[in-house]
Design a protein around this motif. Structure first.
Motif, PDB file in Angstrom:
ATOM      1  N   THR A  31       1.457   5.482   4.169  1.00  0.00           N
ATOM      2  CA  THR A  31       0.531   6.365   3.478  1.00  0.00           C
ATOM      3  C   THR A  31      -0.647   5.535   3.008  1.00  0.00           C
ATOM      4  OG1 THR A  31       1.734   6.104   1.408  1.00  0.00           O
ATOM      5  CG2 THR A  31       2.259   8.048   2.722  1.00  0.00           C
ATOM      6  N   GLN A  32      -1.818   6.107   3.043  1.00  0.00           N
ATOM      7  CA  GLN A  32      -3.024   5.317   2.836  1.00  0.00           C
ATOM      8  C   GLN A  32      -4.112   6.158   2.193  1.00  0.00           C
ATOM      9  OE1 GLN A  32      -3.590   2.154   3.318  1.00  0.00           O
ATOM     10  NE2 GLN A  32      -5.728   2.286   2.824  1.00  0.00           N
ATOM     11  N   ASP A  33      -4.832   5.557   1.273  1.00  0.00           N
ATOM     12  CA  ASP A  33      -6.009   6.182   0.697  1.00  0.00           C
ATOM     13  C   ASP A  33      -7.172   5.884   1.634  1.00  0.00           C
ATOM     14  OD1 ASP A  33      -8.161   7.094  -0.732  1.00  0.00           O
ATOM     15  OD2 ASP A  33      -7.926   5.686  -2.391  1.00  0.00           O
ATOM     16  N   THR A  34      -7.554   6.861   2.442  1.00  0.00           N
ATOM     17  CA  THR A  34      -8.601   6.631   3.450  1.00  0.00           C
ATOM     18  C   THR A  34      -9.986   6.494   2.839  1.00  0.00           C
ATOM     19  OG1 THR A  34      -8.790   9.005   3.859  1.00  0.00           O
ATOM     20  CG2 THR A  34      -7.285   7.761   5.283  1.00  0.00           C
ATOM     21  N   SER A  35     -10.094   6.732   1.518  1.00  0.00           N
ATOM     22  CA  SER A  35     -11.385   6.524   0.864  1.00  0.00           C
ATOM     23  C   SER A  35     -11.511   5.113   0.283  1.00  0.00           C
ATOM     24  CB  SER A  35     -11.587   7.562  -0.242  1.00  0.00           C
ATOM     25  OG  SER A  35     -10.646   7.357  -1.281  1.00  0.00           O
ATOM     26  N   TYR A 114      -8.610   4.625  14.986  1.00  0.00           N
ATOM     27  CA  TYR A 114      -8.468   5.060  13.601  1.00  0.00           C
ATOM     28  C   TYR A 114      -9.604   5.998  13.261  1.00  0.00           C
ATOM     29  CZ  TYR A 114      -8.140   4.504   8.442  1.00  0.00           C
ATOM     30  OH  TYR A 114      -8.045   4.710   7.093  1.00  0.00           O
ATOM     31  N   ILE A 116     -11.086   7.838  10.386  1.00  0.00           N
ATOM     32  CA  ILE A 116     -11.002   7.762   8.936  1.00  0.00           C
ATOM     33  C   ILE A 116     -11.057   9.146   8.302  1.00  0.00           C
ATOM     34  CG2 ILE A 116     -12.155   6.899   6.857  1.00  0.00           C
ATOM     35  CD1 ILE A 116     -12.718   4.350   8.430  1.00  0.00           C
ATOM     36  N   GLY A 119      -7.822  10.788   8.834  1.00  0.00           N
ATOM     37  CA  GLY A 119      -6.714  10.028   8.272  1.00  0.00           C
ATOM     38  C   GLY A 119      -5.615   9.769   9.277  1.00  0.00           C
ATOM     39  N   THR A 120      -6.004   9.574  10.556  1.00  0.00           N
ATOM     40  CA  THR A 120      -5.011   9.341  11.604  1.00  0.00           C
ATOM     41  C   THR A 120      -5.302   8.053  12.365  1.00  0.00           C
ATOM     42  OG1 THR A 120      -6.262  10.636  13.216  1.00  0.00           O
ATOM     43  CG2 THR A 120      -4.548  11.796  11.969  1.00  0.00           C
ATOM     44  N   ASN A 144      -0.098   9.827  10.721  1.00  0.00           N
ATOM     45  CA  ASN A 144      -0.837  10.585   9.729  1.00  0.00           C
ATOM     46  C   ASN A 144      -0.742   9.798   8.427  1.00  0.00           C
ATOM     47  OD1 ASN A 144      -1.441  12.348   7.520  1.00  0.00           O
ATOM     48  ND2 ASN A 144      -1.207  14.085   8.914  1.00  0.00           N
ATOM     49  N   THR A 146      -2.078  10.316   5.549  1.00  0.00           N
ATOM     50  CA  THR A 146      -2.011  11.122   4.342  1.00  0.00           C
ATOM     51  C   THR A 146      -0.572  11.510   4.034  1.00  0.00           C
ATOM     52  OG1 THR A 146      -4.218  11.984   4.807  1.00  0.00           O
ATOM     53  CG2 THR A 146      -2.903  13.188   3.196  1.00  0.00           C
TER      54      THR A 146
END
Length: 170
Positions: A31-35, A114, A116, A119-120, A144, A146
């Motif tokens: 899981t990742q904060d794409t911002s 990627y 952004i 989010g994938t 994914n 998120t």
């Protein structure tokens, strides 16, 4: 013991149709904060202002939060900003053998794209996912970031180590 055997039988029985259609796997560590800010290091950088790209080559390492991506070559594509200028990163295309790591999970493939905004991360070509002592292989994996899930497709193979050590028992 009975539960382990039942799980293995279920996985093997499920492997035929699942290999053709795809397999959903938990990818909680991804899981990742794409911002979050993106940091890129490389041996060389070529910027093309005309098409809004930056080509990083040689020992490229990209970090965003807890996620790290390494590859020999990464093309960064920027979204068009206000007044026609260069904006934020839209997507990254990593090629030449890619490693994606987050926590104790790691994935390798020939290529990773990627997106952004979405989010994938789409990894293709001899994908290998390791989660602790377990390993999964396929031709394509869509992560994914998120939801922390991944969808694997293209002749999926799973190896589950029962002893938790990452090595099979003798």
């Amino acid at each position: 013991m009975v539960r382990s055997v039942a799980l293995m039988i279920a996985l093997f029985a499920w492997g035929g149709p699942a290999a053709a259609q795809g397999t959903q796997v938990a990818f909680g560590g991804m899981t990742q904060d794409t911002s979050a800010p993106v940091e890129v290091t490389a041996d060389q950088l070529e910027v093309n202002q005309t098409d809004g790209t930056a080509l990083y080559t040689g020992n490229v390492v990209i970090g965003q939060g807890e996620m790290r991506l390494a590859a020999p070559r990464v093309l960064v594509v920027y979204a068009e900003g206000q007044d026609g200028g260069q904006g934020r990163i839209q997507r990254m295309e990593a090629t030449g053998g890619v490693t994606l790591v987050s926590g104790e999970e790691a994935a390798e493939a020939e290529r990773a794209d990627y997106d952004i905004d979405a989010g994938t991360v789409v990894m293709t070509g001899n994908v290998l996912l390791t989660q602790g002592g377990n390993a999964l292989t396929s031709e394509r994996m869509v992560v994914n970031l998120t939801s922390g899930t991944a969808q694997m497709a293209g002749r999926v193979k799973t190896v589950i180590n029962q002893d938790g050590s990452g090595q099979g028992q003798n």
